[in-house]
Design a protein around this motif. Structure first.
Motif, PDB file in Angstrom:
ATOM      1  N   LEU A   1      -9.832  16.164  -5.377  1.00 15.40           N
ATOM      2  CA  LEU A   1     -10.342  16.179  -4.017  1.00 15.40           C
ATOM      3  C   LEU A   1     -11.037  14.860  -3.680  1.00 15.40           C
ATOM      4  O   LEU A   1     -10.826  14.308  -2.614  1.00 15.40           O
ATOM      5  CB  LEU A   1     -11.292  17.356  -3.834  1.00 15.40           C
ATOM      6  CG  LEU A   1     -11.896  17.503  -2.443  1.00 15.40           C
ATOM      7  CD1 LEU A   1     -10.813  17.818  -1.434  1.00 15.40           C
ATOM      8  CD2 LEU A   1     -12.938  18.579  -2.438  1.00 15.40           C
ATOM      9  N   TRP A   2     -11.856  14.356  -4.608  1.00 14.46           N
ATOM     10  CA  TRP A   2     -12.557  13.094  -4.353  1.00 14.46           C
ATOM     11  C   TRP A   2     -11.571  11.944  -4.181  1.00 14.46           C
ATOM     12  O   TRP A   2     -11.802  11.027  -3.403  1.00 14.46           O
ATOM     13  CB  TRP A   2     -13.522  12.778  -5.494  1.00 14.46           C
ATOM     14  CG  TRP A   2     -14.754  13.616  -5.471  1.00 14.46           C
ATOM     15  CD1 TRP A   2     -15.029  14.686  -6.263  1.00 14.46           C
ATOM     16  CD2 TRP A   2     -15.875  13.472  -4.606  1.00 14.46           C
ATOM     17  NE1 TRP A   2     -16.241  15.206  -5.940  1.00 14.46           N
ATOM     18  CE2 TRP A   2     -16.791  14.479  -4.932  1.00 14.46           C
ATOM     19  CE3 TRP A   2     -16.187  12.579  -3.587  1.00 14.46           C
ATOM     20  CZ2 TRP A   2     -17.997  14.621  -4.272  1.00 14.46           C
ATOM     21  CZ3 TRP A   2     -17.396  12.725  -2.937  1.00 14.46           C
ATOM     22  CH2 TRP A   2     -18.281  13.736  -3.282  1.00 14.46           C
ATOM     23  N   GLN A   3     -10.482  11.997  -4.934  1.00 19.42           N
ATOM     24  CA  GLN A   3      -9.499  10.922  -4.855  1.00 19.42           C
ATOM     25  C   GLN A   3      -8.856  10.863  -3.474  1.00 19.42           C
ATOM     26  O   GLN A   3      -8.496   9.792  -3.002  1.00 19.42           O
ATOM     27  CB  GLN A   3      -8.447  11.111  -5.938  1.00 19.42           C
ATOM     28  CG  GLN A   3      -9.025  10.924  -7.316  1.00 19.42           C
ATOM     29  CD  GLN A   3      -8.064  11.307  -8.411  1.00 19.42           C
ATOM     30  OE1 GLN A   3      -7.029  11.902  -8.146  1.00 19.42           O
ATOM     31  NE2 GLN A   3      -8.410  10.985  -9.639  1.00 19.42           N
ATOM     32  N   THR A   4      -8.743  12.003  -2.816  1.00 19.73           N
ATOM     33  CA  THR A   4      -8.194  12.033  -1.465  1.00 19.73           C
ATOM     34  C   THR A   4      -9.102  11.291  -0.500  1.00 19.73           C
ATOM     35  O   THR A   4      -8.630  10.546   0.362  1.00 19.73           O
ATOM     36  CB  THR A   4      -8.020  13.487  -0.998  1.00 19.73           C
ATOM     37  OG1 THR A   4      -7.210  14.172  -1.942  1.00 19.73           O
ATOM     38  CG2 THR A   4      -7.391  13.553   0.369  1.00 19.73           C
ATOM     39  N   PHE A   5     -10.407  11.471  -0.657  1.00 23.11           N
ATOM     40  CA  PHE A   5     -11.356  10.787   0.220  1.00 23.11           C
ATOM     41  C   PHE A   5     -11.338   9.277   0.017  1.00 23.11           C
ATOM     42  O   PHE A   5     -11.703   8.526   0.909  1.00 23.11           O
ATOM     43  CB  PHE A   5     -12.774  11.321   0.008  1.00 23.11           C
ATOM     44  CG  PHE A   5     -12.951  12.740   0.466  1.00 23.11           C
ATOM     45  CD1 PHE A   5     -12.653  13.112   1.765  1.00 23.11           C
ATOM     46  CD2 PHE A   5     -13.398  13.707  -0.410  1.00 23.11           C
ATOM     47  CE1 PHE A   5     -12.810  14.418   2.189  1.00 23.11           C
ATOM     48  CE2 PHE A   5     -13.561  15.015  -0.001  1.00 23.11           C
ATOM     49  CZ  PHE A   5     -13.263  15.371   1.304  1.00 23.11           C
ATOM     50  N   VAL A   6     -10.924   8.837  -1.146  1.00 18.23           N
ATOM     51  CA  VAL A   6     -10.815   7.402  -1.410  1.00 18.23           C
ATOM     52  C   VAL A   6      -9.448   6.883  -0.973  1.00 18.23           C
ATOM     53  O   VAL A   6      -9.337   5.787  -0.426  1.00 18.23           O
ATOM     54  CB  VAL A   6     -11.054   7.113  -2.911  1.00 18.23           C
ATOM     55  CG1 VAL A   6     -10.802   5.658  -3.230  1.00 18.23           C
ATOM     56  CG2 VAL A   6     -12.464   7.516  -3.308  1.00 18.23           C
ATOM     57  N   ALA A   7      -8.407   7.665  -1.191  1.00 19.73           N
ATOM     58  CA  ALA A   7      -7.041   7.206  -0.929  1.00 19.73           C
ATOM     59  C   ALA A   7      -6.747   7.047   0.557  1.00 19.73           C
ATOM     60  O   ALA A   7      -6.119   6.065   0.965  1.00 19.73           O
ATOM     61  CB  ALA A   7      -6.041   8.176  -1.552  1.00 19.73           C
ATOM     62  N   ILE A   8      -7.187   7.979   1.362  1.00 21.33           N
ATOM     63  CA  ILE A   8      -6.850   7.936   2.791  1.00 21.33           C
ATOM     64  C   ILE A   8      -7.407   6.684   3.471  1.00 21.33           C
ATOM     65  O   ILE A   8      -6.650   5.949   4.110  1.00 21.33           O
ATOM     66  CB  ILE A   8      -7.287   9.238   3.491  1.00 21.33           C
ATOM     67  CG1 ILE A   8      -6.397  10.379   3.004  1.00 21.33           C
ATOM     68  CG2 ILE A   8      -7.222   9.100   5.005  1.00 21.33           C
ATOM     69  CD1 ILE A   8      -6.821  11.744   3.480  1.00 21.33           C
ATOM     70  N   PRO A   9      -8.700   6.374   3.340  1.00 20.68           N
ATOM     71  CA  PRO A   9      -9.179   5.141   3.990  1.00 20.68           C
ATOM     72  C   PRO A   9      -8.596   3.869   3.384  1.00 20.68           C
ATOM     73  O   PRO A   9      -8.535   2.837   4.041  1.00 20.68           O
ATOM     74  CB  PRO A   9     -10.691   5.173   3.776  1.00 20.68           C
ATOM     75  CG  PRO A   9     -11.024   6.536   3.365  1.00 20.68           C
ATOM     76  CD  PRO A   9      -9.797   7.144   2.776  1.00 20.68           C
ATOM     77  N   ALA A  10      -8.154   3.938   2.145  1.00 23.52           N
ATOM     78  CA  ALA A  10      -7.599   2.742   1.509  1.00 23.52           C
ATOM     79  C   ALA A  10      -6.174   2.464   1.966  1.00 23.52           C
ATOM     80  O   ALA A  10      -5.778   1.302   2.075  1.00 23.52           O
ATOM     81  CB  ALA A  10      -7.643   2.893  -0.010  1.00 23.52           C
ATOM     82  N   PHE A  11      -5.394   3.500   2.238  1.00 23.91           N
ATOM     83  CA  PHE A  11      -3.979   3.287   2.514  1.00 23.91           C
ATOM     84  C   PHE A  11      -3.579   3.376   3.982  1.00 23.91           C
ATOM     85  O   PHE A  11      -2.508   2.891   4.343  1.00 23.91           O
ATOM     86  CB  PHE A  11      -3.129   4.252   1.686  1.00 23.91           C
ATOM     87  CG  PHE A  11      -3.088   3.869   0.238  1.00 23.91           C
ATOM     88  CD1 PHE A  11      -2.600   2.643  -0.153  1.00 23.91           C
ATOM     89  CD2 PHE A  11      -3.562   4.724  -0.726  1.00 23.91           C
ATOM     90  CE1 PHE A  11      -2.567   2.272  -1.480  1.00 23.91           C
ATOM     91  CE2 PHE A  11      -3.539   4.368  -2.062  1.00 23.91           C
ATOM     92  CZ  PHE A  11      -3.036   3.139  -2.436  1.00 23.91           C
ATOM     93  N   ILE A  12      -4.382   3.954   4.839  1.00 23.01           N
ATOM     94  CA  ILE A  12      -4.031   3.999   6.265  1.00 23.01           C
ATOM     95  C   ILE A  12      -3.971   2.589   6.863  1.00 23.01           C
ATOM     96  O   ILE A  12      -3.004   2.259   7.548  1.00 23.01           O
ATOM     97  CB  ILE A  12      -4.975   4.937   7.044  1.00 23.01           C
ATOM     98  CG1 ILE A  12      -4.623   6.376   6.707  1.00 23.01           C
ATOM     99  CG2 ILE A  12      -4.881   4.694   8.540  1.00 23.01           C
ATOM    100  CD1 ILE A  12      -5.498   7.403   7.367  1.00 23.01           C
TER     101      ILE A  12
END
Length: 84
Positions: A1-12
């Motif tokens: 779950l935490w990785q999702t919060f990091v991945a979305i702002p990094a890849f959008i």
């Protein structure tokens, strides 16, 4: 779950950069415009690396077992012994 919060702002922003680059690839641009595009593109690419660099910290925060192992390594209480 935490990785999702990091991945979305990094890849959008990176996805937006790829779309923008594809759309404007054949446009006529001044040298200054290209230079500014490159500055923004490199900044976005740098930010996209935060996903990979923060995976260790996300795992460290979310996993009690990993925290214990890291703490043992840094305090010298490492239970792994190497014999030759």
């Amino acid at each position: 779950l935490w990785q999702t919060f990091v991945a979305i702002p990094a890849f959008i922003p990176y996805a937006a950069l790829l779309i923008y680059s594809s759309i404007t690839a054949n446009w006529s641009k001044s040298a200054e415009y290209v230079a500014w595009e490159n500055v923004f593109a490199e900044t976005i690419r740098l930010l996209s690396y935060t996903f990979f660099s923060t995976q260790f910290y996300v795992t460290l925060i979310s996993s009690q077992g990993i925290r214990k192992q890291v703490r043992a390594v840094f305090t010298g209480k490492n239970s792994v012994s190497v014999t030759t």
